[in-house]
Design an enzyme around this catalytic site. Structure first.
Site, mmCIF file in Angstrom:
data_model
loop_
_atom_site.group_PDB
_atom_site.id
_atom_site.type_symbol
_atom_site.label_atom_id
_atom_site.label_comp_id
_atom_site.label_asym_id
_atom_site.label_seq_id
_atom_site.Cartn_x
_atom_site.Cartn_y
_atom_site.Cartn_z
ATOM 1 N N GLY A 177 0.351 -4.041 10.320
ATOM 2 C CA GLY A 177 1.639 -3.835 9.630
ATOM 3 C C GLY A 177 1.673 -2.252 9.279
ATOM 4 N N CYS A 219 -0.773 1.025 5.928
ATOM 5 C CA CYS A 219 -1.079 0.019 7.031
ATOM 6 C C CYS A 219 -2.053 -0.837 6.679
ATOM 7 C CB CYS A 219 -1.918 0.890 8.163
ATOM 8 S SG CYS A 219 -0.752 2.271 9.120
ATOM 9 N N ASP A 220 -1.947 -2.240 7.226
ATOM 10 C CA ASP A 220 -2.976 -3.128 7.171
ATOM 11 C C ASP A 220 -2.971 -4.016 8.424
ATOM 12 O OD1 ASP A 220 -4.544 -4.289 4.679
ATOM 13 O OD2 ASP A 220 -4.008 -5.911 5.904
ATOM 14 N N SER A 221 -4.448 -4.193 8.622
ATOM 15 C CA SER A 221 -4.359 -5.256 9.874
ATOM 16 C C SER A 221 -5.152 -6.597 9.592
ATOM 17 C CB SER A 221 -5.397 -4.223 10.816
ATOM 18 O OG SER A 221 -4.976 -3.028 11.009
ATOM 19 N N LYS A 224 0.772 -1.104 -0.036
ATOM 20 C CA LYS A 224 -0.074 -0.064 -0.139
ATOM 21 C C LYS A 224 0.828 1.292 0.076
ATOM 22 C CE LYS A 224 -4.107 -2.216 2.083
ATOM 23 N NZ LYS A 224 -4.791 -2.081 3.246
#
Length: 206
Positions: free
Chosen positions: A109, A72-74, A53
């Site tokens: 992340g 960001c990624d969850s 991203k």
């Protein structure tokens, strides 16, 4: 002089966390197709998606000169499996039946890129989440609201789902979608000062 921050995410929760911390980011949605990423362990998956991203946004013309670009990624880890957004009501119901009365780990992340130098700092924050032993009726009512369909792990702690989380161990902002303590550390790693991201410190009131 304020250092601009670009948020490569459409998440209103991430935007709200940053705004509450005095940072008004430029939002540029990455458009990364999360479903195309190969299966990885949860921590690695969250970080790789964040990196993708960030990279997708870094070269866009909307990025101001000298900005820091954040991806960001969850994902929620339960029984060693990475659970992202369920999208469908049936999947959200199944998730909650599996999660209730148990604990999972929410991994987010973070990838931060300095547009001026090209330097990158990245890491993952992890927070343990303890779920309440909710009833079938509560699950049905929650899924019917639509809230759990488009959030990682099918729950929130800043919305209707907060009543179904009996506790957390770790950084609560990480569960919402962006760990402010980790982001501050990444900003410092790239040679910037966290207060330089504050849009208007004098306007912050309590």
């Amino acid at each position: 002089m304020t250092t601009p921050l670009v948020l490569g995410s459409a998440s209103p929760a991430r935007l709200a966390v940053l705004r509450a911390a005095g940072v008004e980011p430029v939002v540029v949605v990455s458009g990364v197709d999360e479903s195309q990423v190969a299966e990885l362990p949860p921590v690695e998956l969250a970080l790789q998606l964040a990196e993708l991203k960030c990279a997708a946004v870094a070269g866009r013309e909307e990025v101001p000169p000298g900005a820091l670009v954040l991806g960001c990624d969850s994902v929620l880890e339960l029984d060693g499996e990475a659970l992202g957004k369920p999208h469908e009501a049936d999947e959200a119901r199944a998730r909650w039946r599996a999660m209730r009365g148990r604990s999972g780990v929410l991994h987010t992340g973070h990838c931060l890129r300095d547009a001026a130098t090209g330097r990158v700092a990245a890491a993952t924050a992890s927070t343990t989440v303890h779920f309440a032993d909710v009833t079938d009726a509560e699950i049905e009512a929650y899924v019917a609201t639509g809230e759990p369909l488009e959030v990682a792990g099918a729950f929130t702690i800043d919305g209707l789902g907060a009543a179904f989380v009996r506790g957390i161990e770790g950084d609560h902002t990480n569960v919402i979608g962006v760990s402010l303590p980790l982001l501050r550390a990444l900003v410092g790693e790239l040679g910037h000062a966290w207060p330089d991201l504050w849009t208007d410190p004098g306007a912050v009131t309590r």
